[in-house]
Motif scaffolding. Structure first.
Motif, PDB file in Angstrom:
ATOM      1  N   LEU A  88     -10.304   7.172  12.031  1.00 52.66           N
ATOM      2  CA  LEU A  88      -9.614   8.421  12.001  1.00 52.66           C
ATOM      3  C   LEU A  88     -10.623   9.703  12.003  1.00 52.66           C
ATOM      4  N   GLY A  89     -11.881   9.200  11.935  1.00 53.45           N
ATOM      5  CA  GLY A  89     -13.015  10.178  12.038  1.00 53.45           C
ATOM      6  C   GLY A  89     -13.460  10.834  10.542  1.00 53.45           C
ATOM      7  N   PHE A  90     -12.986   9.993   9.620  1.00 55.56           N
ATOM      8  CA  PHE A  90     -13.486  10.433   8.106  1.00 55.56           C
ATOM      9  C   PHE A  90     -14.469   9.548   7.569  1.00 55.56           C
ATOM     10  N   GLY A  91     -15.526   8.742   8.403  1.00 57.65           N
ATOM     11  CA  GLY A  91     -16.538   7.887   7.838  1.00 57.65           C
ATOM     12  C   GLY A  91     -15.848   6.743   7.519  1.00 57.65           C
ATOM     13  N   TRP A 133       0.939  -1.145  -0.008  1.00 58.38           N
ATOM     14  CA  TRP A 133       0.173   0.062  -0.035  1.00 58.38           C
ATOM     15  C   TRP A 133       0.708   1.309   0.115  1.00 58.38           C
ATOM     16  N   THR A 134       0.490   2.102  -0.917  1.00 55.10           N
ATOM     17  CA  THR A 134       1.113   3.437  -0.905  1.00 55.10           C
ATOM     18  C   THR A 134       0.567   4.651  -0.108  1.00 55.10           C
ATOM     19  N   PRO A 135       0.867   5.520   0.137  1.00 49.18           N
ATOM     20  CA  PRO A 135       0.173   6.808   0.998  1.00 49.18           C
ATOM     21  C   PRO A 135      -1.101   6.948   0.224  1.00 49.18           C
ATOM     22  N   ASP A 136      -1.209   7.035  -1.103  1.00 54.20           N
ATOM     23  CA  ASP A 136      -2.283   7.393  -2.076  1.00 54.20           C
ATOM     24  C   ASP A 136      -3.501   5.976  -1.765  1.00 54.20           C
ATOM     25  N   GLU A 137      -2.786   4.863  -1.760  1.00 50.85           N
ATOM     26  CA  GLU A 137      -3.893   3.683  -1.496  1.00 50.85           C
ATOM     27  C   GLU A 137      -4.491   3.829  -0.108  1.00 50.85           C
ATOM     28  N   VAL A 138      -3.665   4.260   0.821  1.00 51.86           N
ATOM     29  CA  VAL A 138      -4.270   4.458   2.446  1.00 51.86           C
ATOM     30  C   VAL A 138      -5.398   5.343   2.153  1.00 51.86           C
ATOM     31  N   ARG A 139      -4.842   6.670   1.527  1.00 46.43           N
ATOM     32  CA  ARG A 139      -5.815   7.832   1.341  1.00 46.43           C
ATOM     33  C   ARG A 139      -7.129   7.559   0.570  1.00 46.43           C
ATOM     34  N   LYS A 140      -7.058   6.723  -0.401  1.00 47.70           N
ATOM     35  CA  LYS A 140      -8.173   6.188  -1.030  1.00 47.70           C
ATOM     36  C   LYS A 140      -9.163   5.392  -0.360  1.00 47.70           C
ATOM     37  N   THR A 141      -8.500   4.290   0.490  1.00 46.63           N
ATOM     38  CA  THR A 141      -9.306   3.319   1.173  1.00 46.63           C
ATOM     39  C   THR A 141      -9.860   4.107   2.339  1.00 46.63           C
ATOM     40  N   TYR A 142      -9.378   5.160   2.831  1.00 42.32           N
ATOM     41  CA  TYR A 142     -10.216   5.724   3.848  1.00 42.32           C
ATOM     42  C   TYR A 142     -11.080   7.076   3.469  1.00 42.32           C
ATOM     43  N   GLY A 143     -11.244   7.095   2.125  1.00 40.24           N
ATOM     44  CA  GLY A 143     -12.022   8.074   1.263  1.00 40.24           C
ATOM     45  C   GLY A 143     -11.832   9.698   1.432  1.00 40.24           C
ATOM     46  N   LEU A 144     -10.498   9.666   1.753  1.00 34.96           N
ATOM     47  CA  LEU A 144     -10.171  11.227   2.218  1.00 34.96           C
ATOM     48  C   LEU A 144     -10.300  12.179   1.144  1.00 34.96           C
ATOM     49  N   ASP A 170     -12.757  11.612  -0.973  1.00 35.19           N
ATOM     50  CA  ASP A 170     -14.088  11.793  -1.363  1.00 35.19           C
ATOM     51  C   ASP A 170     -14.714  13.084  -1.101  1.00 35.19           C
ATOM     52  N   GLU A 171     -16.051  13.482  -1.769  1.00 38.48           N
ATOM     53  CA  GLU A 171     -16.715  14.742  -1.542  1.00 38.48           C
ATOM     54  C   GLU A 171     -17.173  15.136  -0.174  1.00 38.48           C
ATOM     55  N   THR A 172     -17.403  13.951   0.694  1.00 40.02           N
ATOM     56  CA  THR A 172     -17.901  13.710   1.880  1.00 40.02           C
ATOM     57  C   THR A 172     -17.031  14.429   2.939  1.00 40.02           C
ATOM     58  N   ASN A 173     -15.784  14.479   2.374  1.00 46.31           N
ATOM     59  CA  ASN A 173     -14.366  14.966   3.255  1.00 46.31           C
ATOM     60  C   ASN A 173     -13.817  16.122   2.858  1.00 46.31           C
ATOM     61  N   ALA A 174     -14.638  16.821   2.010  1.00 44.62           N
ATOM     62  CA  ALA A 174     -14.087  18.140   1.318  1.00 44.62           C
ATOM     63  C   ALA A 174     -13.868  19.124   2.193  1.00 44.62           C
ATOM     64  N   GLY A 175     -14.551  19.129   3.216  1.00 44.57           N
ATOM     65  CA  GLY A 175     -14.490  19.953   4.376  1.00 44.57           C
ATOM     66  C   GLY A 175     -13.368  19.982   5.292  1.00 44.57           C
ATOM     67  N   SER A 176     -12.558  18.846   5.249  1.00 45.07           N
ATOM     68  CA  SER A 176     -11.433  18.460   6.149  1.00 45.07           C
ATOM     69  C   SER A 176     -10.081  18.913   5.423  1.00 45.07           C
ATOM     70  N   SER A 177      -8.960  19.573   6.181  1.00 47.12           N
ATOM     71  CA  SER A 177      -8.150  20.129   5.752  1.00 47.12           C
ATOM     72  C   SER A 177      -7.039  19.217   5.476  1.00 47.12           C
ATOM     73  N   GLU A 178      -6.060  19.379   4.339  1.00 48.49           N
ATOM     74  CA  GLU A 178      -4.992  18.663   3.913  1.00 48.49           C
ATOM     75  C   GLU A 178      -4.286  18.181   4.826  1.00 48.49           C
ATOM     76  N   ALA A 179      -3.907  19.008   5.682  1.00 49.54           N
ATOM     77  CA  ALA A 179      -2.807  18.666   6.936  1.00 49.54           C
ATOM     78  C   ALA A 179      -3.436  17.645   7.712  1.00 49.54           C
ATOM     79  N   ARG A 180      -4.827  17.730   8.166  1.00 53.60           N
ATOM     80  CA  ARG A 180      -5.383  16.716   8.772  1.00 53.60           C
ATOM     81  C   ARG A 180      -5.551  15.225   7.814  1.00 53.60           C
ATOM     82  N   LYS A 181      -5.630  15.353   6.553  1.00 51.17           N
ATOM     83  CA  LYS A 181      -5.853  13.972   5.817  1.00 51.17           C
ATOM     84  C   LYS A 181      -4.432  13.660   5.951  1.00 51.17           C
ATOM     85  N   GLN A 182      -3.258  14.448   5.743  1.00 50.11           N
ATOM     86  CA  GLN A 182      -1.963  13.772   5.723  1.00 50.11           C
ATOM     87  C   GLN A 182      -1.617  13.195   7.087  1.00 50.11           C
ATOM     88  N   GLU A 183      -1.788  14.087   8.241  1.00 51.16           N
ATOM     89  CA  GLU A 183      -1.870  13.201   9.510  1.00 51.16           C
ATOM     90  C   GLU A 183      -2.471  11.761   9.788  1.00 51.16           C
TER      91      GLU A 183
END
Length: 202
Positions: free
Chosen positions: A128-131, A67-78, A80-93
């Motif tokens: 992680l609170g992203f649904g 798994w790459t960071p992008d794949e983990v990001r995709k799996t968690y739906g970071l 996705d439009e449902t997480n559009a309100g979350s900051s990029e810094a929080r997603k990277q964390e």
């Protein structure tokens, strides 16, 4: 167009009937779990029984064995439009938190082996609170989270009256109109006299 989409959805329902808890409130049918992966599989894939290796393979999108960071990001739906309100810094964390658990050697990827070692040691994917991890395309997300819950393979076009139905098929209509406009533009012949002088060859 709507009739074709209904046919595709009905076909998909038939193919996945063995692992799908269709036509019900998934949240109510299954109690929440402390293991985010279990909730993800129930909500996003309608699968209750799976093993750690199957989970890894399903979310190894390029079949590379890691798994790459992008794949983990995709799996968690970071993304996705449902997480559009979350900051990029929080997603990277969030991605970093998963890597701290399953990539202890800081290699930059989570290999199949390091995943299995972590799981066997009792490590689990955290919530992680992203649904539940929406990572399918629009068609998949509509089918899994709305159509299966409120409709079935016998639903007629006239019965698709929920706001989610209207929005979904409106998007399809807009995409179809855009495609038709593009095709029309591509078929339009260039009229020489309409070309401004600055674009003409001398």
């Amino acid at each position: 167009m709507v009739a074709q989409l209904l046919g595709l959805i009905a076909g998909a329902l038939a193919l996945t009937s063995s692992v799908v808890n269709a036509h019900g409130s998934h949240a109510n049918d299954n109690p929440p779990s402390d293991d985010w992966a279990t909730n993800h599989m129930r909500e996003e894939h309608h699968i209750d029984a799976f093993d750690a290796l199957s989970f890894f393979t399903l979310h190894d999108y390029d079949s590379s064995g890691a798994w790459t960071p992008d794949e983990v990001r995709k799996t968690y739906g970071l993304d996705d439009e449902t997480n559009a309100g979350s900051s990029e810094a929080r997603k990277q964390e969030a991605v970093l938190a998963v890597f701290k658990l399953f990539d202890p050697q800081n290699t930059g990827v989570i290999t199949r082996d390091s995943w299995m070692q972590g799981i066997n040691a009792g490590t689990r994917l955290p919530d992680l609170g992203f649904g539940p991890g929406h990572h399918g395309d629009d068609e998949y997300e509509y089918e899994i989270h709305h159509f299966e819950k409120y409709h079935n393979e016998y639903t007629t076009e006239e019965e698709l009256t929920h706001p989610e139905d209207i929005e979904h098929f409106k998007k399809h209509d807009e995409e179809e109109l855009a495609e038709l406009r593009l095709q029309k533009m591509e078929q339009t012949q260039v009229v020489d006299v309409n070309i401004p002088d600055k674009f003409r060859r001398n």
